[in-house]
Design a protein around this motif. Structure first.
Motif, PDB file in Angstrom:
ATOM      1  N   ALA A  51       0.838  -1.191   0.000  1.00  0.00           N
ATOM      2  CA  ALA A  51       0.000   0.000   0.000  1.00  0.00           C
ATOM      3  C   ALA A  51       0.882   1.254   0.000  1.00  0.00           C
ATOM      4  CB  ALA A  51      -0.912  -0.001   1.226  1.00  0.00           C
ATOM      5  N   PRO A  52       0.399   2.372  -0.559  1.00  0.00           N
ATOM      6  CA  PRO A  52       1.198   3.588  -0.578  1.00  0.00           C
ATOM      7  C   PRO A  52       1.352   4.182   0.817  1.00  0.00           C
ATOM      8  CG  PRO A  52      -1.009   4.029  -1.405  1.00  0.00           C
ATOM      9  CD  PRO A  52      -0.896   2.540  -1.259  1.00  0.00           C
ATOM     10  N   ASP A  64       2.140   7.339  -4.359  1.00  0.00           N
ATOM     11  CA  ASP A  64       1.039   6.684  -5.053  1.00  0.00           C
ATOM     12  C   ASP A  64       1.180   5.165  -4.944  1.00  0.00           C
ATOM     13  OD1 ASP A  64       3.005   5.953  -6.847  1.00  0.00           O
ATOM     14  OD2 ASP A  64       2.248   7.173  -8.503  1.00  0.00           O
ATOM     15  N   THR A  65       0.362   4.446  -5.681  1.00  0.00           N
ATOM     16  CA  THR A  65       0.321   2.986  -5.559  1.00  0.00           C
ATOM     17  C   THR A  65       1.554   2.299  -6.130  1.00  0.00           C
ATOM     18  OG1 THR A  65      -0.945   2.899  -7.619  1.00  0.00           O
ATOM     19  CG2 THR A  65      -2.192   2.938  -5.570  1.00  0.00           C
ATOM     20  N   SER A 238      -5.567   6.762  -9.555  1.00  0.00           N
ATOM     21  CA  SER A 238      -5.734   6.547  -8.110  1.00  0.00           C
ATOM     22  C   SER A 238      -7.184   6.481  -7.663  1.00  0.00           C
ATOM     23  CB  SER A 238      -5.029   7.688  -7.350  1.00  0.00           C
ATOM     24  OG  SER A 238      -3.705   7.872  -7.796  1.00  0.00           O
ATOM     25  N   PHE A 241      -8.484   3.846  -5.266  1.00  0.00           N
ATOM     26  CA  PHE A 241      -7.892   3.784  -3.930  1.00  0.00           C
ATOM     27  C   PHE A 241      -8.323   4.968  -3.074  1.00  0.00           C
ATOM     28  CE2 PHE A 241      -5.126   1.560  -6.850  1.00  0.00           C
ATOM     29  CZ  PHE A 241      -4.840   0.383  -6.182  1.00  0.00           C
TER      30      PHE A 241
END
Length: 282
Positions: A51-52, A64-65, A238, A241
């Motif tokens: 996870a970021p 970010d991811t 994104s 998420f």
């Protein structure tokens, strides 16, 4: 000097100008002030679960991811948005100014034909037309800029046409014609200078519209393509998420909002200052 004094009397316009200058400085100095490369994937930017990382001392706006620093991508994304905003809107204003001025000056069949074509272009929804044009070509920064210019010039042309129609009936234009002045002298020495305030105002206001349209196209996947950063495609990458990493959507959204709002504030102030009919209402 008068324009600067009147501009500085408007707190909202000054706020808009400060934000615009900060965005421009951030975009121009991105390679110098960005802490990382825009496409650098950092292992420290991901948790053990992949996870970021959220905002902290190492990553001020989080990652970010893919572990890329969000602040860095926002700074480089500002370059993309401003390049497209300036190029696309500058091209749109130039086309609209030329078409509207020629149609208003020539009038007759030629002027009517130009304005009927303008009306035809205005009949298409701008966003839908931009999506179609972007989908027909391989999306890139310059293709997106030209696509946006092709859908945004019609409003400028309509405004300029109306102003030119009034200008060519003014006494000083009729006097120039009676003295034997050619069309080129009349257009470039008398008509065009009177249209420049309108071009400046629309050039400023249109950047806000262009930034929003570019972000929309990138969010829909037909704008600037990854890995080149754009505020729109940062949100697009994104969006799924949002609940677990909301900073990935909130920060680029704030950047788009503040930039568009600031250009609008500056453009509104310039319109009030440069337009004599607006000055009379102040």
């Amino acid at each position: 000097m008068r324009i600067a004094r009147e501009f500085l009397r408007r707190p909202t316009a000054v706020f808009g100008l400060i934000v615009v200058l900060l965005v421009v400085i951030g975009a121009l100095a991105a390679p110098l002030i960005a802490p990382y490369a825009p496409d650098e994937q950092l292992f420290d930017g991901l948790t053990l679960e992949g996870a970021p990382i959220g905002p902290d001392a190492a990553f001020l706006l989080g990652t970010d991811t893919l572990g890329r620093d969000l602040l860095t991508r926002l700074l480089f994304g500002a370059r993309t948005s401003l390049i497209i905003g300036v190029v696309a809107n500058g091209t749109a204003v130039a086309i609209g100014l030329g078409v509207g001025m020629l149609a208003g000056y020539l009038r007759g069949p030629a002027g009517n034909a130009l304005m009927r074509f303008t009306d035809l272009m205005m009949a298409f929804p701008a966003l839908l037309l931009a999506i179609v044009l972007a989908a027909l070509f391989h999306p890139s920064l310059w293709i997106v800029a030209m696509v946006i210019a092709m859908v945004n010039w019609v409003q400028v042309a309509r405004i300029v046409y109306t102003e030119t129609r009034g200008l060519v009936e003014r006494d000083f234009i009729l006097a120039e014609r009676s003295l034997g002045a050619g069309h080129g002298r009349i257009v470039f020495r008398h008509v065009l200078p009177h249209l420049m305030p309108t071009a400046i105002v629309w050039g400023t206001l249109g950047i806000a519209t262009t930034v929003l349209l570019e972000a929309t196209l990138s969010f829909l996947g037909v704008g600037v393509q990854p890995p080149e950063p754009s505020w729109g495609n940062i949100i697009f990458e994104s969006q799924s998420f949002f609940t677990s990493a909301p900073w990935l959507v909130i920060f680029p959204g704030i950047a788009i909002l503040l930039t568009a709002l600031s250009f609008n504030l500056v453009g509104d102030a310039l319109r009030d200052i440069l337009d004599p009919t607006q000055r009379g209402r102040m």
